[in-house]
Design a protein around this motif. Sequence first.
Motif, PDB file in Angstrom:
ATOM      1  N   LYS A 178       0.854  -1.176   0.000  1.00  0.00           N
ATOM      2  CA  LYS A 178       0.000   0.000   0.000  1.00  0.00           C
ATOM      3  C   LYS A 178       0.896   1.235   0.000  1.00  0.00           C
ATOM      4  O   LYS A 178       1.928   1.251   0.677  1.00  0.00           O
ATOM      5  N   LEU A 179       0.517   2.243  -0.742  1.00  0.00           N
ATOM      6  CA  LEU A 179       1.329   3.459  -0.794  1.00  0.00           C
ATOM      7  C   LEU A 179       0.425   4.668  -0.684  1.00  0.00           C
ATOM      8  O   LEU A 179      -0.678   4.671  -1.220  1.00  0.00           O
ATOM      9  N   ARG A 180       0.877   5.665   0.057  1.00  0.00           N
ATOM     10  CA  ARG A 180       0.117   6.923   0.068  1.00  0.00           C
ATOM     11  C   ARG A 180       1.056   8.085   0.380  1.00  0.00           C
ATOM     12  O   ARG A 180       2.086   7.895   1.040  1.00  0.00           O
ATOM     13  N   PRO A 181       0.717   9.260  -0.124  1.00  0.00           N
ATOM     14  CA  PRO A 181       1.592  10.390   0.088  1.00  0.00           C
ATOM     15  C   PRO A 181       1.655  10.757   1.568  1.00  0.00           C
ATOM     16  O   PRO A 181       0.658  10.535   2.261  1.00  0.00           O
ATOM     17  N   PRO A 182       2.765  11.247   2.037  1.00  0.00           N
ATOM     18  CA  PRO A 182       3.979  11.577   1.293  1.00  0.00           C
ATOM     19  C   PRO A 182       5.057  10.515   1.431  1.00  0.00           C
ATOM     20  O   PRO A 182       6.221  10.797   1.196  1.00  0.00           O
ATOM     21  N   VAL A 183       4.660   9.294   1.801  1.00  0.00           N
ATOM     22  CA  VAL A 183       5.682   8.267   2.047  1.00  0.00           C
ATOM     23  C   VAL A 183       6.385   7.896   0.742  1.00  0.00           C
ATOM     24  O   VAL A 183       5.722   7.633  -0.274  1.00  0.00           O
ATOM     25  N   PHE A 184       7.691   7.858   0.812  1.00  0.00           N
ATOM     26  CA  PHE A 184       8.555   7.577  -0.338  1.00  0.00           C
ATOM     27  C   PHE A 184       8.129   6.311  -1.097  1.00  0.00           C
ATOM     28  O   PHE A 184       7.851   5.275  -0.490  1.00  0.00           O
ATOM     29  N   ILE A 185       8.056   6.417  -2.418  1.00  0.00           N
ATOM     30  CA  ILE A 185       7.673   5.275  -3.261  1.00  0.00           C
ATOM     31  C   ILE A 185       8.916   4.442  -3.572  1.00  0.00           C
ATOM     32  O   ILE A 185       9.898   4.978  -4.083  1.00  0.00           O
ATOM     33  N   PRO A 186       8.909   3.160  -3.259  1.00  0.00           N
ATOM     34  CA  PRO A 186      10.115   2.350  -3.498  1.00  0.00           C
ATOM     35  C   PRO A 186      10.488   2.330  -4.979  1.00  0.00           C
ATOM     36  O   PRO A 186       9.623   2.273  -5.839  1.00  0.00           O
ATOM     37  N   ARG A 187      11.794   2.367  -5.240  1.00  0.00           N
ATOM     38  CA  ARG A 187      12.294   2.374  -6.617  1.00  0.00           C
ATOM     39  C   ARG A 187      12.852   1.005  -6.994  1.00  0.00           C
ATOM     40  O   ARG A 187      13.264   0.250  -6.115  1.00  0.00           O
ATOM     41  N   PRO A 188      12.895   0.729  -8.302  1.00  0.00           N
ATOM     42  CA  PRO A 188      13.370  -0.599  -8.720  1.00  0.00           C
ATOM     43  C   PRO A 188      14.800  -0.929  -8.264  1.00  0.00           C
ATOM     44  O   PRO A 188      15.101  -2.082  -8.017  1.00  0.00           O
TER      45      PRO A 188
END
Lengths: 351, 447
Positions: free
Chosen positions: A129-139
Motif C-alpha cells: 500500500k502506498l500513500r503520500p507523502p511516504v517515499f515510493i520504493p524504486r526498482p
Amino acid sequence: MWTRLLNTSYRCFGVRGSGGPKRIWSLHPRVNCSTLSLPSGRITALQAMDVWAKHFEEKGVIEPEQSSQFIIAHLLGAKTKECLERKRLTEFLSCEKTEQVWRLCTRRLSRMPVQYIIGEWDFRDLTLKLRPPVFIPRPETEELVELVLTDLQRESRAGVGSAAQESCVEVGCGSGAISLSLLKSLPRLKVFALDQSQDAVELTRENASRLGLQDRLQVSRVDVMKDADRVLSLCSSASALVSNPPYLFSEDLQSLEPEIYRFEDHAALDGGEDGLTVIKQILTLAPLILSNHGRVYLEVDPRHPPLIRQWAEENVEELRFVETRRDTSGRFVFINKEKTFHISNIVKEAY
Amino acid sequence: MFVSRGYRLCSSCSRLASCRAGRGREWRTVMQQSSLKVEHWGSLLPKRLSHCDLGDLYNSNAVQRYLQHLIEDYKVICKKLEHECLSESDRKALMKRQTELLPLGNVFTSIDQARQDLEEVISLLQNSAGSRDEDENLTQLLKEEEVQISNRILALRKDLIRTLVPCDPLDPSDVVLEVVSGRTTGGDICQQFTREMFDMYQGFACYKAWDFEVLNYAPAEYGGLHHAAIRIAGENVYRHLKHEGGTHRVQRIPEVGLSSRMQRIHTGTMTVIILPQPMEFDVHIDPKDLRVDTFRSRGAGGQSVNTTDSAVRVVHLPTGITAESQQTRSQLQNRETAMRMLRARLYQGIMGKETEQRHTARKQQVGTRSQSERIRTYNFSQDRVTDHRTGYSTRDIKEFMRGGEALEELISDLLEHSERDAVLERAENSLSVTRLDMVETHVTPTV
C-alpha cells in the motif's frame, strides 16, 4: 469492429441524448481546459486508455501511456494491461467505472504519481500500500534487497549465528519495502524498522499486517539524526543494517520532476549539501548497532562511494569497506561495509 | 513419410487381426461371448488407423523378439548376480542393467502367473463339462473367472509394452508455449485463429488444472492475436503438449468482407512453439553475456526518478536472442520472467540440434518444431479437426476448441501413436544392438 462499436455508441448517445431522462452522459462543456470532459457515449477500456494517454501527453505528463494503462487496469482489478483478457479491454465500461477512470486520471494531471493514485505498487514479490507523502520504493532498491538476501541466506546456510535469531535494522523504512521483503524471504529473521516520519511508521505497520509479517517486525518512530541514544536502546547486535537513506544533493532537489518534488516527503530524499548527512550518521551508529560480523548495506548516489570510503576510513575506525556494486543497468551503487574484526573473502572493489 | 507410416500401421493391424483370430480359437467359445467387453481394445481397429492400442504391439514379431531378448537378458543377469563372483565394476554394471529391466521382469512374472491361473481354470472347465447337471453355477463362475484372467493378461501385456517406451526426461517439465499468427494474404483470418488457439490452450490448461501465466500478449486488430507467450506449469505439461508444436491450418469462410458474401473458403495458418522449461541449472548463462534494458538504463535513476515503466528486455549478446516482459509492476519480477523465457529459448536452441539428430536417427518427426509441414487442420466449414500425423479426425470444432476432453483425446492418441512408433523403432533397431550388448555382458565375466 472498433469503428463499428464506436458508431453504435454514438447512435446510442443520440437516442439517449434526445429522450433520456437522466443526462449523465451529456457533454459538460467545462471551461477548465486541463481536465478532460467525460465521454459522450459508452467507451471501452482500450479507448479510455487511448484517450487519456493522448491527453496526458498533451498536458506534458510524463509516461502518458503507462499512466493511463496502469490506472485503468487497476480499476478493472488487474495489475497491468497485459494481465487483462482481450474481452475485458474491448467491453464497454459501466457508467460507474468510466466515472472512476475520469476521477483517477484527472488526479494524474496534477502530476500525482500513479502509485499514489491507485494506492499501491509492487516491490519484488510484494504488493505494498502506498500513500503520500511516504517515499515510493524504486526498482534499484529491489536489487539492494537481492544483495542483502543473498548474503544473509549464505550466512544462515554456513551456520553463522544459527543459534540465535538473526536480526536486521532498517533505517528509513518508508512503506516498509526492504524490511518486509527480507522478512518474507527469511522466515527466521527479525527486523527493527526505524523512520522519523509518523506516516511512514504507520504505513509500514499497515503493510506488515496486511502481509502477515508483523510478528517479527518492530517499527519505531525515531529520528536517527537527533535521537541516537534511542536508536541504540532499540536495537543492538544486529547482523545487518540496511538503508536506502536520503542521498540526493540538496541543490538537485529543485530539478526533480513534480511527481517527486510535490508529493514525496523531502526528508526521504534530501541528503544535505553533499547528500551524505544521513549516511554519515548511519555509519557512525553502525558499529554500535551491529554484531561483530555485522554488515552495512547502503544504496547511494553514483558519486558517493569514494567519498564515503574516505570519510569512513578517517572517522569510523571499526568499519572496513567491503565492496561497491552497480545495479544491473549500471547506474546505481550499493555499498557494503563491515566491522573491522571480520576478515572477509569477498573483498571486491568494483570501481 | 505419412504414406509409409500408414502402410506400416496397416500391416501391423492386419497382423494383429490374424493373430487374434488364432488365439480366439484357442480360448474357445468363452472368448466370443465376452467379445463385447474386450472389443474396445481391438476389433474396432481399422475404422481409425490411429486408434491402435499400445498393447497390440505385443503381437508384433519384432517386439516379441525384442521382449524375448530383454527377458532372457534379465534372467541371465539375475542368475549371475546370485551365483558368480564378479569384480566390483562388473557387478555394478550388471546391477544397473538389472534395475533398468526390473519393471519389465516384474510384469513378465505377473503375466506368467496369470497364464498359469488361466490354464488351471480352463482345465477345471473342461473337467466340469462332463458333469453337466451338477454345477451350472460353478461353470458360470469359472467362465467369468476365465474372462477376468484373460482381461488381466491383456492389461498386463499393455503394461509390458509400456515398460519398453523410451522415457523422455523432459516429460515432467513445464513449458513456454508460444502462438504465432501466420502471414498469408488476408491476415485477419490467421490472427483470429491464433486468438482462438490461445483460448483453446487456456481452456486446456484450466481443464488439466495447470497454471497458465501470460508472459506476453500482442493483440492484433479486430480481436485477433499476433503473438503470445504463455508459461504453463503443472504435472507432465511437456509430455502432453510436446506434440502441439508445429503449423496448424485453418479453413473457414471469413465472417466479414467480400469472401463472406461469396461464401469463399479461406485458408490460414498459425504456429505453435513448445519450449520445455528447463530447471535453472540446465542452462548456464554467464551474466557477462547479458544486456538488461530497462527504463533506468536510459537515464538517471534511484531517488531522483519515479517511474512506472517496469518493462524489461534481456539480450543474450553471443546469440542475439532476446526476451522481454512487462507483465508485472515490479521490474525485478519482470526481469525474472524475461530470464525464464530467455533460458527456455536458449535451451530450445541447444535442444533443437540434439532432438534433430535424435529424430533423424529414429526417423520420427512427430512434434518437432522443425517440422515445416502443417500438423493439423481445423476445417470450420466442415466442422472437423484432423491431425495429419495420425489421421485422427474429430467433429464439433467448437467443443474441440474449448480445450477440454476432445483435445485431450486427440493428444492422448498422438502420444500413444508416437510411443508406439518409438517402441517399434526401438525393437527393430536395437535387436542387433541388444545382441551385441548381450555378447559383451556374457563374455566379459566368463572369460
